[in-house]
Design an enzyme around this catalytic site. Structure first.
Site, mmCIF file in Angstrom:
data_model
loop_
_atom_site.group_PDB
_atom_site.id
_atom_site.type_symbol
_atom_site.label_atom_id
_atom_site.label_comp_id
_atom_site.label_asym_id
_atom_site.label_seq_id
_atom_site.Cartn_x
_atom_site.Cartn_y
_atom_site.Cartn_z
ATOM 1 N N LYS A 52 0.850 -1.211 0.000
ATOM 2 C CA LYS A 52 0.000 0.000 0.000
ATOM 3 C C LYS A 52 0.879 1.251 0.000
ATOM 4 C CE LYS A 52 -3.770 -2.502 2.241
ATOM 5 N NZ LYS A 52 -4.532 -2.841 3.441
ATOM 6 N N GLN A 96 -4.614 -1.941 9.853
ATOM 7 C CA GLN A 96 -4.585 -3.249 9.193
ATOM 8 C C GLN A 96 -5.164 -4.326 10.119
ATOM 9 O OE1 GLN A 96 -3.681 -3.579 5.987
ATOM 10 N NE2 GLN A 96 -3.885 -5.791 5.917
ATOM 11 N N ASP A 119 -11.138 2.600 4.260
ATOM 12 C CA ASP A 119 -11.574 1.203 4.119
ATOM 13 C C ASP A 119 -13.096 1.125 3.984
ATOM 14 O OD1 ASP A 119 -9.460 -0.661 4.172
ATOM 15 O OD2 ASP A 119 -9.275 -0.555 6.356
HETATM 16 N N1 GUN Z 1 -6.840 -7.036 6.191
HETATM 17 C C1 GUN Z 1 -7.150 -7.709 5.057
HETATM 18 N N2 GUN Z 1 -7.770 -6.893 4.175
HETATM 19 C C2 GUN Z 1 -7.863 -5.682 4.775
HETATM 20 C C3 GUN Z 1 -8.414 -4.439 4.363
HETATM 21 O O1 GUN Z 1 -8.958 -4.280 3.267
HETATM 22 N N3 GUN Z 1 -8.314 -3.425 5.272
HETATM 23 C C4 GUN Z 1 -7.748 -3.587 6.500
HETATM 24 N N4 GUN Z 1 -7.719 -2.534 7.327
HETATM 25 N N5 GUN Z 1 -7.230 -4.731 6.907
HETATM 26 C C5 GUN Z 1 -7.292 -5.779 6.040
#
Ligand code: GUN
Length: 297
Positions: A52, A96, A119
């Site tokens: 990311k 995350q 998100d």
């Molecule tokens: N863990 C796996 N996919 C995601 C996501 O899209 N966002 C977040 N914050 N954690 C994740």
């Protein structure tokens, strides 16, 4: 001929278009900023947040990463969240998932400023999505909608079966596709671990979206001829290929491709779209907060 859906290609087009909007924002003194927060040292999560951050650098978004010790009390994570909520250079951020066991992820989500929740997981944003007034569509379902658009997959009137009911993919995907809206208007069935006769539900679908985290659960015998198959799963399995492992999805690709009219590969299907839509939401957040209108792809 089965179409192999090129998620890398569509994601790249979206990133290019976002690059122009980012330039517009930067020229107005409002370069978008995205923060990632990782509590603990889960290796898969580290890989995801690194990717990311790399995406941010590539498109001109200011990327910031915050590490929180995995043994720290919840208050330490909450402090990091408060700082990000107050930081005007950060337009969007995410914590995350998974978080360590002593942390309540729902409480974490409640503390995130909904205007920075790129998100789309904060209860206010979930409510807005369900009401058909989304501020930030969750990245994976939104990315899948973009793939349907790019490949002219008709969802209106289509029978869509979703395998998996997670908060991140299954639930928001179902909510998006059932809406009275462009790129939606589908009849949605959501299957999960207690579903009886899963194969009957997948076989009766025009579109099958698999997001349950069970390696190669869906094979050709569970699909109708000509179905569109979207595989959200990604797992590492041991392989005798020099690397020692390979990435596989929740769909048995080699058999499913014989039946499907179109199918996403793993990797290179849904994954890059999820990443691109996080950038999209960050640009949208910056545009709204800074009141600088930009085009979104
Ligand atoms: N863990 C796996 N996919 C995601 C996501 O899209 N966002 C977040 N914050 N954690 C994740």
């Amino acid at each position: 001929m089965t179409t192999i859906i090129d998620g890398d290609g569509v994601a790249s087009e979206i990133r290019d278009a976002l690059g122009e909007s980012i330039e517009t924002l930067a020229e107005a003194g409002a370069r978008p900023g995205l923060a990632t927060v990782l509590m603990g040292d889960d290796p898969a999560s580290q890989t995801y947040v690194n990717m990311k951050q790399r995406d941010c650098e590539e498109v001109g978004i200011e990327g910031v990463h915050v590490d929180v010790d995995g043994d720290a009390p919840a208050e330490e994570l909450y402090e990091a969240i408060e700082e990000l909520n107050a930081d005007p250079a950060i337009h969007g951020y995410l914590v995350q998932d998974p978080v360590p066991e002593h942390i309540d992820y729902r409480e974490v989500l409640r503390r995130i400023d909904p205007a920075k929740d790129v998100d789309g997981f904060h209860p206010e944003n979930v409510g807005r999505l369900v009401a058909g007034d989304a501020r930030f569509k969750p990245c994976t379902p939104h990315g899948i909608q973009k793939l349907f658009e790019a490949y002219d997959v008709e969802t209106e009137g289509a029978d869509v079966t979703i395998v998996g009911r997670s908060d991140i993919v299954g639930k928001p995907m179902a909510n998006l596709l059932m809406q009275k809206a462009e790129g939606a208007n589908a009849t949605v069935t959501v299957c999960h671990s207690r579903t009886t006769d899963l194969a009957e539900k997948t076989r009766s679908a025009d579109v099958v979206i698999v997001a349950c985290g069970v390696t190669e659960l869906v094979d050709a015998s569970m699909l109708s001829e000509g179905a569109v198959v979207i595989d959200v799963g990604i797992s590492r399995v041991e392989a005798d290929n020099g690397k020692g492992y390979e990435l596989v999805g929740d769909v048995e690709f080699e058999s499913a491709r014989e039946k499907a009219s179109a199918i996403t590969p793993v990797p290179g299907g849904v994954g890059p779209m999820t990443r691109a839509m996080l950038l999209y939401n960050t640009v949208k957040a910056a545009s709204i907060t800074e009141d600088v209108p930009v085009e979104l792809p």
